[in-house]
Write a protein that holds these residues in place. Structure first.
Motif, PDB file in Angstrom:
ATOM      1  N   LEU A 125      -8.730   4.599 -12.597  1.00  0.00           N
ATOM      2  CA  LEU A 125      -7.349   4.967 -12.323  1.00  0.00           C
ATOM      3  C   LEU A 125      -7.166   5.531 -10.917  1.00  0.00           C
ATOM      4  CD1 LEU A 125      -6.099   6.441 -15.707  1.00  0.00           C
ATOM      5  CD2 LEU A 125      -5.625   4.219 -14.697  1.00  0.00           C
ATOM      6  N   ASP A 126      -8.134   6.283 -10.394  1.00  0.00           N
ATOM      7  CA  ASP A 126      -7.995   6.827  -9.040  1.00  0.00           C
ATOM      8  C   ASP A 126      -7.995   5.708  -8.003  1.00  0.00           C
ATOM      9  OD1 ASP A 126     -10.635   6.219  -9.563  1.00  0.00           O
ATOM     10  OD2 ASP A 126     -11.442   7.944  -8.475  1.00  0.00           O
ATOM     11  N   ARG A 127      -8.794   4.691  -8.210  1.00  0.00           N
ATOM     12  CA  ARG A 127      -8.818   3.551  -7.291  1.00  0.00           C
ATOM     13  C   ARG A 127      -7.495   2.798  -7.332  1.00  0.00           C
ATOM     14  NH1 ARG A 127     -14.650   0.802  -8.640  1.00  0.00           N
ATOM     15  NH2 ARG A 127     -15.901   2.651  -8.262  1.00  0.00           N
ATOM     16  N   GLN A 128      -7.024   2.559  -8.535  1.00  0.00           N
ATOM     17  CA  GLN A 128      -5.794   1.798  -8.673  1.00  0.00           C
ATOM     18  C   GLN A 128      -4.598   2.593  -8.166  1.00  0.00           C
ATOM     19  OE1 GLN A 128      -6.250   0.841 -12.773  1.00  0.00           O
ATOM     20  NE2 GLN A 128      -7.806  -0.693 -12.335  1.00  0.00           N
ATOM     21  N   ALA A 129      -4.577   3.881  -8.391  1.00  0.00           N
ATOM     22  CA  ALA A 129      -3.500   4.722  -7.872  1.00  0.00           C
ATOM     23  C   ALA A 129      -3.512   4.722  -6.349  1.00  0.00           C
ATOM     24  CB  ALA A 129      -3.631   6.139  -8.406  1.00  0.00           C
ATOM     25  N   ALA A 130      -4.694   4.754  -5.753  1.00  0.00           N
ATOM     26  CA  ALA A 130      -4.794   4.715  -4.293  1.00  0.00           C
ATOM     27  C   ALA A 130      -4.250   3.395  -3.754  1.00  0.00           C
ATOM     28  CB  ALA A 130      -6.247   4.906  -3.856  1.00  0.00           C
ATOM     29  N   PHE A 131      -4.558   2.298  -4.416  1.00  0.00           N
ATOM     30  CA  PHE A 131      -4.059   0.989  -3.966  1.00  0.00           C
ATOM     31  C   PHE A 131      -2.546   0.908  -4.096  1.00  0.00           C
ATOM     32  CE2 PHE A 131      -2.560  -3.269  -4.945  1.00  0.00           C
ATOM     33  CZ  PHE A 131      -2.982  -3.960  -3.824  1.00  0.00           C
ATOM     34  N   TRP A 132      -2.017   1.258  -5.282  1.00  0.00           N
ATOM     35  CA  TRP A 132      -0.589   1.091  -5.528  1.00  0.00           C
ATOM     36  C   TRP A 132       0.255   2.087  -4.751  1.00  0.00           C
ATOM     37  CZ3 TRP A 132       0.755  -3.397  -6.877  1.00  0.00           C
ATOM     38  CH2 TRP A 132      -0.031  -4.155  -7.728  1.00  0.00           C
ATOM     39  N   SER A 133      -0.328   3.163  -4.264  1.00  0.00           N
ATOM     40  CA  SER A 133       0.445   4.100  -3.457  1.00  0.00           C
ATOM     41  C   SER A 133       0.354   3.785  -1.966  1.00  0.00           C
ATOM     42  CB  SER A 133      -0.030   5.533  -3.700  1.00  0.00           C
ATOM     43  OG  SER A 133      -1.330   5.704  -3.167  1.00  0.00           O
ATOM     44  N   SER A 134      -0.461   2.819  -1.587  1.00  0.00           N
ATOM     45  CA  SER A 134      -0.568   2.479  -0.165  1.00  0.00           C
ATOM     46  C   SER A 134      -0.223   1.008   0.045  1.00  0.00           C
ATOM     47  CB  SER A 134      -1.960   2.828   0.369  1.00  0.00           C
ATOM     48  OG  SER A 134      -2.959   2.139  -0.365  1.00  0.00           O
ATOM     49  N   VAL A 135      -1.215   0.169   0.124  1.00  0.00           N
ATOM     50  CA  VAL A 135      -1.010  -1.236   0.463  1.00  0.00           C
ATOM     51  C   VAL A 135      -0.200  -1.971  -0.603  1.00  0.00           C
ATOM     52  CG1 VAL A 135      -2.193  -3.369   1.069  1.00  0.00           C
ATOM     53  CG2 VAL A 135      -3.160  -1.189   1.752  1.00  0.00           C
ATOM     54  N   GLY A 136      -0.374  -1.636  -1.863  1.00  0.00           N
ATOM     55  CA  GLY A 136       0.320  -2.327  -2.943  1.00  0.00           C
ATOM     56  C   GLY A 136       1.692  -1.766  -3.259  1.00  0.00           C
ATOM     57  N   SER A 137       2.168  -0.816  -2.485  1.00  0.00           N
ATOM     58  CA  SER A 137       3.453  -0.184  -2.772  1.00  0.00           C
ATOM     59  C   SER A 137       4.618  -1.059  -2.314  1.00  0.00           C
ATOM     60  CB  SER A 137       3.537   1.173  -2.082  1.00  0.00           C
ATOM     61  OG  SER A 137       3.652   0.994  -0.688  1.00  0.00           O
ATOM     62  N   PHE A 138       5.820  -0.553  -2.496  1.00  0.00           N
ATOM     63  CA  PHE A 138       7.029  -1.262  -2.078  1.00  0.00           C
ATOM     64  C   PHE A 138       7.277  -1.111  -0.582  1.00  0.00           C
ATOM     65  CE2 PHE A 138      11.758  -1.503  -1.797  1.00  0.00           C
ATOM     66  CZ  PHE A 138      11.879  -2.840  -2.167  1.00  0.00           C
ATOM     67  N   ALA A 139       6.424  -0.379   0.124  1.00  0.00           N
ATOM     68  CA  ALA A 139       6.663  -0.114   1.545  1.00  0.00           C
ATOM     69  C   ALA A 139       6.641  -1.385   2.398  1.00  0.00           C
ATOM     70  CB  ALA A 139       5.647   0.897   2.077  1.00  0.00           C
ATOM     71  N   ALA A 140       5.700  -2.282   2.146  1.00  0.00           N
ATOM     72  CA  ALA A 140       5.634  -3.511   2.951  1.00  0.00           C
ATOM     73  C   ALA A 140       6.862  -4.394   2.733  1.00  0.00           C
ATOM     74  CB  ALA A 140       4.340  -4.263   2.666  1.00  0.00           C
ATOM     75  N   PRO A 141       7.270  -4.672   1.483  1.00  0.00           N
ATOM     76  CA  PRO A 141       8.508  -5.442   1.311  1.00  0.00           C
ATOM     77  C   PRO A 141       9.731  -4.733   1.887  1.00  0.00           C
ATOM     78  CG  PRO A 141       7.274  -5.414  -0.731  1.00  0.00           C
ATOM     79  CD  PRO A 141       6.580  -4.479   0.207  1.00  0.00           C
ATOM     80  N   GLN A 142       9.758  -3.403   1.812  1.00  0.00           N
ATOM     81  CA  GLN A 142      10.885  -2.657   2.376  1.00  0.00           C
ATOM     82  C   GLN A 142      10.924  -2.835   3.891  1.00  0.00           C
ATOM     83  OE1 GLN A 142      11.456   1.283   0.826  1.00  0.00           O
ATOM     84  NE2 GLN A 142      12.469   1.978   2.682  1.00  0.00           N
ATOM     85  N   TRP A 143       9.769  -2.843   4.529  1.00  0.00           N
ATOM     86  CA  TRP A 143       9.681  -3.059   5.975  1.00  0.00           C
ATOM     87  C   TRP A 143      10.214  -4.449   6.322  1.00  0.00           C
ATOM     88  CZ3 TRP A 143       5.560  -0.266   9.094  1.00  0.00           C
ATOM     89  CH2 TRP A 143       5.668  -0.549  10.441  1.00  0.00           C
ATOM     90  N   ILE A 144       9.787  -5.453   5.572  1.00  0.00           N
ATOM     91  CA  ILE A 144      10.240  -6.830   5.807  1.00  0.00           C
ATOM     92  C   ILE A 144      11.741  -6.941   5.576  1.00  0.00           C
ATOM     93  CG2 ILE A 144      10.054  -9.210   4.955  1.00  0.00           C
ATOM     94  CD1 ILE A 144       7.070  -8.509   4.340  1.00  0.00           C
ATOM     95  N   TRP A 145      12.236  -6.284   4.538  1.00  0.00           N
ATOM     96  CA  TRP A 145      13.665  -6.285   4.242  1.00  0.00           C
ATOM     97  C   TRP A 145      14.448  -5.677   5.399  1.00  0.00           C
ATOM     98  CZ3 TRP A 145      16.168  -2.723   0.054  1.00  0.00           C
ATOM     99  CH2 TRP A 145      17.490  -3.091  -0.160  1.00  0.00           C
ATOM    100  N   GLY A 146      13.975  -4.573   5.940  1.00  0.00           N
ATOM    101  CA  GLY A 146      14.631  -3.951   7.084  1.00  0.00           C
ATOM    102  C   GLY A 146      14.623  -4.858   8.309  1.00  0.00           C
ATOM    103  N   ALA A 147      13.489  -5.532   8.557  1.00  0.00           N
ATOM    104  CA  ALA A 147      13.404  -6.450   9.698  1.00  0.00           C
ATOM    105  C   ALA A 147      14.361  -7.626   9.516  1.00  0.00           C
ATOM    106  CB  ALA A 147      11.969  -6.943   9.861  1.00  0.00           C
ATOM    107  N   TRP A 148      14.465  -8.129   8.290  1.00  0.00           N
ATOM    108  CA  TRP A 148      15.396  -9.233   8.024  1.00  0.00           C
ATOM    109  C   TRP A 148      16.835  -8.778   8.256  1.00  0.00           C
ATOM    110  CZ3 TRP A 148      19.126  -9.211   4.128  1.00  0.00           C
ATOM    111  CH2 TRP A 148      19.861 -10.377   4.032  1.00  0.00           C
ATOM    112  N   MET A 149      17.166  -7.568   7.818  1.00  0.00           N
ATOM    113  CA  MET A 149      18.529  -7.070   8.000  1.00  0.00           C
ATOM    114  C   MET A 149      18.867  -6.868   9.471  1.00  0.00           C
ATOM    115  SD  MET A 149      18.931  -4.510   4.724  1.00  0.00           S
ATOM    116  CE  MET A 149      20.028  -3.492   5.613  1.00  0.00           C
ATOM    117  N   ILE A 150      17.893  -6.434  10.264  1.00  0.00           N
ATOM    118  CA  ILE A 150      18.133  -6.296  11.709  1.00  0.00           C
ATOM    119  C   ILE A 150      18.412  -7.661  12.313  1.00  0.00           C
ATOM    120  CG2 ILE A 150      16.987  -5.813  13.915  1.00  0.00           C
ATOM    121  CD1 ILE A 150      15.699  -3.386  12.562  1.00  0.00           C
TER     122      ILE A 150
END
Length: 133
Positions: free
Chosen positions: A49-74
């Motif tokens: 669970l600690d490994r999976q929590a680390a993944f889903w809170s960093s690289v696997g989080s919604f942050a990357a799609p949110q970044w792409i969404w912001g770039a698309w909106m710009i």
């Protein structure tokens, strides 16, 4: 307003990724002893669970799609396109659920871009047709 909302989305995503990666990278040898592909070993068992929590809170989080969404909106705003109708409301609803589930988190930061998008959509709907050209 759409540009500001998009910039805020990117800033929140970048800040989240930086903070999450800063908390994961020092313990990467412990969290992923076999490298990054070993971080998400199935099944969801307590020892992993600690490994999976680390993944889903960093690289696997919604942050990357949110970044792409912001770039698309710009990009769309610079070309004179408005965001799809309901984008601001959708972000507001997702943010409300996130804040309800994790009130101590940083999800509050997405309220500003959501409200900016709702305001931009409202202004676009109430503008005179000749002002939109």
């Amino acid at each position: 307003m759409t540009l500001w909302a998009a910039r805020l989305l990117i800033a929140v995503a970048a800040g989240h990724l930086l903070l999450a990666l800063a908390s994961v990278l020092p313990d990467l040898g412990v969290l992923a002893p076999n490298g990054l592909p070993g971080m998400l070993g199935a099944p969801w068992q307590p020892p992993h669970l600690d490994r999976q929590a680390a993944f889903w809170s960093s690289v696997g989080s919604f942050a990357a799609p949110q970044w792409i969404w912001g770039a698309w909106m710009i990009s769309a705003a610079r070309e004179g396109h408005r965001p799809p109708q309901g984008t601001g409301l959708a972000l507001l609803l997702v943010t409300a659920v996130q804040v309800t589930l994790a009130p101590a988190g940083g999800f509050w930061l997405n309220l500003a871009p959501a409200l900016l998008l709702i305001t931009a959509e409202y202004r676009f709907r109430t503008a005179r047709p000749e002002a939109l050209r």
